[in-house]
Design a protein around this motif. Structure first.
Motif, PDB file in Angstrom:
ATOM      1  N   SER A  50       0.876  -1.327   0.478  1.00  0.00           N
ATOM      2  CA  SER A  50      -0.355  -0.173   0.054  1.00  0.00           C
ATOM      3  C   SER A  50       0.649   1.586  -0.276  1.00  0.00           C
ATOM      4  O   SER A  50       0.137   2.325  -0.701  1.00  0.00           O
ATOM      5  CB  SER A  50      -0.579  -0.281   1.656  1.00  0.00           C
ATOM      6  N   ARG A  51       1.760   1.253   0.235  1.00  0.00           N
ATOM      7  CA  ARG A  51       2.586   2.369   0.265  1.00  0.00           C
ATOM      8  C   ARG A  51       3.920   2.425  -0.724  1.00  0.00           C
ATOM      9  O   ARG A  51       5.422   3.097  -1.097  1.00  0.00           O
ATOM     10  CB  ARG A  51       3.827   2.632   1.635  1.00  0.00           C
ATOM     11  N   ARG A  52       3.790   1.669  -1.644  1.00  0.00           N
ATOM     12  CA  ARG A  52       4.920   1.233  -2.514  1.00  0.00           C
ATOM     13  C   ARG A  52       4.636   1.819  -3.822  1.00  0.00           C
ATOM     14  O   ARG A  52       3.443   1.607  -4.259  1.00  0.00           O
ATOM     15  CB  ARG A  52       4.730  -0.179  -2.728  1.00  0.00           C
ATOM     16  N   ASP A  53       6.176   2.426  -4.484  1.00  0.00           N
ATOM     17  CA  ASP A  53       6.002   3.127  -5.792  1.00  0.00           C
ATOM     18  C   ASP A  53       5.092   2.378  -6.613  1.00  0.00           C
ATOM     19  O   ASP A  53       5.316   2.920  -7.872  1.00  0.00           O
ATOM     20  CB  ASP A  53       7.430   3.886  -5.779  1.00  0.00           C
ATOM     21  N   VAL A  54       5.708   1.406  -7.159  1.00  0.00           N
ATOM     22  CA  VAL A  54       4.989   0.210  -8.001  1.00  0.00           C
ATOM     23  C   VAL A  54       3.910   0.179  -8.170  1.00  0.00           C
ATOM     24  O   VAL A  54       3.443   0.026  -8.988  1.00  0.00           O
ATOM     25  CB  VAL A  54       6.397  -1.304  -8.307  1.00  0.00           C
ATOM     26  N   ALA A  55       3.116   0.081  -7.288  1.00  0.00           N
ATOM     27  CA  ALA A  55       2.260   0.377  -7.186  1.00  0.00           C
ATOM     28  C   ALA A  55       1.362   1.945  -7.467  1.00  0.00           C
ATOM     29  O   ALA A  55       0.375   1.698  -8.266  1.00  0.00           O
ATOM     30  CB  ALA A  55       1.141  -0.129  -5.838  1.00  0.00           C
ATOM     31  N   ALA A  56       1.401   2.466  -6.900  1.00  0.00           N
ATOM     32  CA  ALA A  56       1.644   4.322  -7.833  1.00  0.00           C
ATOM     33  C   ALA A  56       1.661   4.400  -8.933  1.00  0.00           C
ATOM     34  O   ALA A  56       1.107   5.209  -9.130  1.00  0.00           O
ATOM     35  CB  ALA A  56       2.568   4.876  -6.243  1.00  0.00           C
ATOM     36  N   LEU A  57       2.578   3.476  -8.789  1.00  0.00           N
ATOM     37  CA  LEU A  57       2.772   3.922 -10.991  1.00  0.00           C
ATOM     38  C   LEU A  57       1.614   2.683 -11.442  1.00  0.00           C
ATOM     39  O   LEU A  57       1.373   4.232 -13.069  1.00  0.00           O
ATOM     40  CB  LEU A  57       3.907   3.653 -11.263  1.00  0.00           C
ATOM     41  N   MET A  58       1.309   1.883 -10.909  1.00  0.00           N
ATOM     42  CA  MET A  58       0.028   1.240 -11.896  1.00  0.00           C
ATOM     43  C   MET A  58      -1.226   1.837 -11.885  1.00  0.00           C
ATOM     44  O   MET A  58      -1.756   2.576 -12.669  1.00  0.00           O
ATOM     45  CB  MET A  58       0.056  -0.241 -11.550  1.00  0.00           C
ATOM     46  N   ARG A  59      -1.285   2.512 -10.475  1.00  0.00           N
ATOM     47  CA  ARG A  59      -2.690   3.621 -10.845  1.00  0.00           C
ATOM     48  C   ARG A  59      -2.172   4.477 -10.677  1.00  0.00           C
ATOM     49  O   ARG A  59      -3.163   5.532 -11.828  1.00  0.00           O
ATOM     50  CB  ARG A  59      -2.738   3.553  -9.069  1.00  0.00           C
ATOM     51  N   ALA A  60      -1.564   5.440 -11.254  1.00  0.00           N
ATOM     52  CA  ALA A  60      -0.857   6.855 -11.922  1.00  0.00           C
ATOM     53  C   ALA A  60      -1.617   6.602 -13.671  1.00  0.00           C
ATOM     54  O   ALA A  60      -1.770   7.643 -14.432  1.00  0.00           O
ATOM     55  CB  ALA A  60       0.126   7.522 -11.202  1.00  0.00           C
ATOM     56  N   VAL A  61      -1.093   5.509 -13.674  1.00  0.00           N
ATOM     57  CA  VAL A  61      -0.651   4.983 -15.876  1.00  0.00           C
ATOM     58  C   VAL A  61      -1.653   4.363 -15.979  1.00  0.00           C
ATOM     59  O   VAL A  61      -1.455   2.506 -15.964  1.00  0.00           O
ATOM     60  CB  VAL A  61       0.728   5.016 -16.225  1.00  0.00           C
TER      61      VAL A  61
END
Length: 337
Positions: free
Chosen positions: A239-250
């Motif tokens: 929930s605090r990882r950049d790779v999950a944030a990256l998939m959410r952003a794109v």
């Protein structure tokens, strides 16, 4: 099956500068690495450093391992298939998911053969230490993959105690899938940090595998893995990882990180990027990957949060990690100001 080329050469990679650490207008440090950007036709649109030397993708290869297990009959989908391809953070929902996979196989935590560890996420790890909890196989970031390996072996009637042996039918099947999706022979086999076999391919080959998974039809083994990871990004990481944030952003992006500065990402149209930072630094991995995605056609605004953390002096921003060279065209839009 795809055509397979010879194994990449094992050599000292000829990495190139990909990012500068700039403090107060002076280049304080240089991160070397290699970057490849593939177009939707699979052709190399940008190559920096040494994209053809053999290297270890580390956990960035997990989506390929998950595809191999689905090909071998693993019936998981959704969040549990995403967990199969995960380097998870050790949050409670990751541990619960791993227990579910083991229960489906009629097995328990003691059947896992991965290396005991504390949770990967610093918040979770600190909580474990405060509570006096010991390292465990369940908490280790590869436990979902290992549980799925056991489940796959059980379904096929293969032995369980030696499921990590490179000669085991499961691992031979994974090696075949690695060669199929990367389009090249494996150059070397060693042991990853979790105890599973680790296969050396090229950065180019890793990008090609990610592109084939991300662009595969829904319902195919590759498509099932891609859909699971994209929909359940937090299960594939945390929930605090950049790779999950990256998939959410794109939207539609498939992304996976790996230890020692590895990042791969691919879009549904087959565009893909792969990054290896020579010194293994995470602080360069994300900004360089973001710049590579811009070069691959992703809108720069979608990647604003991945510019990299500001370099502080006395608690105030005094510098940044800035991508350099051919990445600057796209990277200038995402470099940390």
């Amino acid at each position: 099956m795809h055509s397979t080329s010879p194994a990449p050469l094992i050599r000292e990679p000829l990495h190139a500068p990909v990012a500068h650490l700039v403090r107060g207008g002076v280049v304080e440090g240089i991160h070397y690495g290699s970057v490849v950007v593939l177009g939707p036709d699979g052709e190399v649109e940008l190559g920096l450093g040494d994209i053809e030397a053999a290297f270890y993708p580390r956990s960035a290869l997990k989506p390929v391992q998950a595809v191999a297990m689905v090909r071998a009959g693993l019936p998981l989908d959704g969040e549990l298939l995403s967990l199969t391809a995960a380097s998870h953070s050790g949050e409670e929902f990751h541990l619960a998911g791993t227990r579910r996979i083991l229960a489906m196989a009629g097995l328990g935590e003691d059947d896992l053969r991965n290396t005991p560890d504390l949770p990967f996420d610093p918040v979770e790890r600190d909580a474990w230490v405060r509570e006096g909890r010991s390292p465990s196989r369940l908490a280790q970031n590869c436990s979902g993959k290992h549980a799925a390996m056991l489940y796959t072996a059980k379904l096929n009637g293969w032995s369980l105690d030696d499921y990590l042996d490179p000669a085991h039918p499961l691992q031979r099947g994974i090696a075949e899938t690695v060669e199929d999706l990367t389009g090249q022979r494996v150059a070397q086999v060693t042991v990853d940090g979790c105890g599973a076999p680790l296969f050396a391919v090229s950065l180019h080959g890793l990008a090609r595998a990610a592109a084939r998974i991300a662009s595969a039809p829904s319902g195919s083994p590759e498509g099932r893995v891609a859909d699971a990871m994209r929909v359940h990004a937090e299960m594939a990481s945390g929930s605090r990882r950049d790779v999950a944030a990256l998939m959410r952003a794109v939207p539609g992006l498939l992304a996976k990180d790996g230890f020692e500065g590895v990042q791969v990402a691919a879009q549904a149209d087959g565009r893909a990027v792969a990054v290896k930072i020579a010194d293994g630094a995470d602080r360069a991995r994300v900004p360089v990957a973001a710049a590579a995605l811009v070069a691959a056609g992703v809108e720069p605004g979608a990647l604003a949060e991945f510019r990299g953390e500001a370099l502080l002096g006395g608690g105030k921003p005094v510098g940044a990690v800035r991508v350099v060279g051919a990445l600057e065209v796209g990277g200038s839009a995402v470099a940390c100001a």
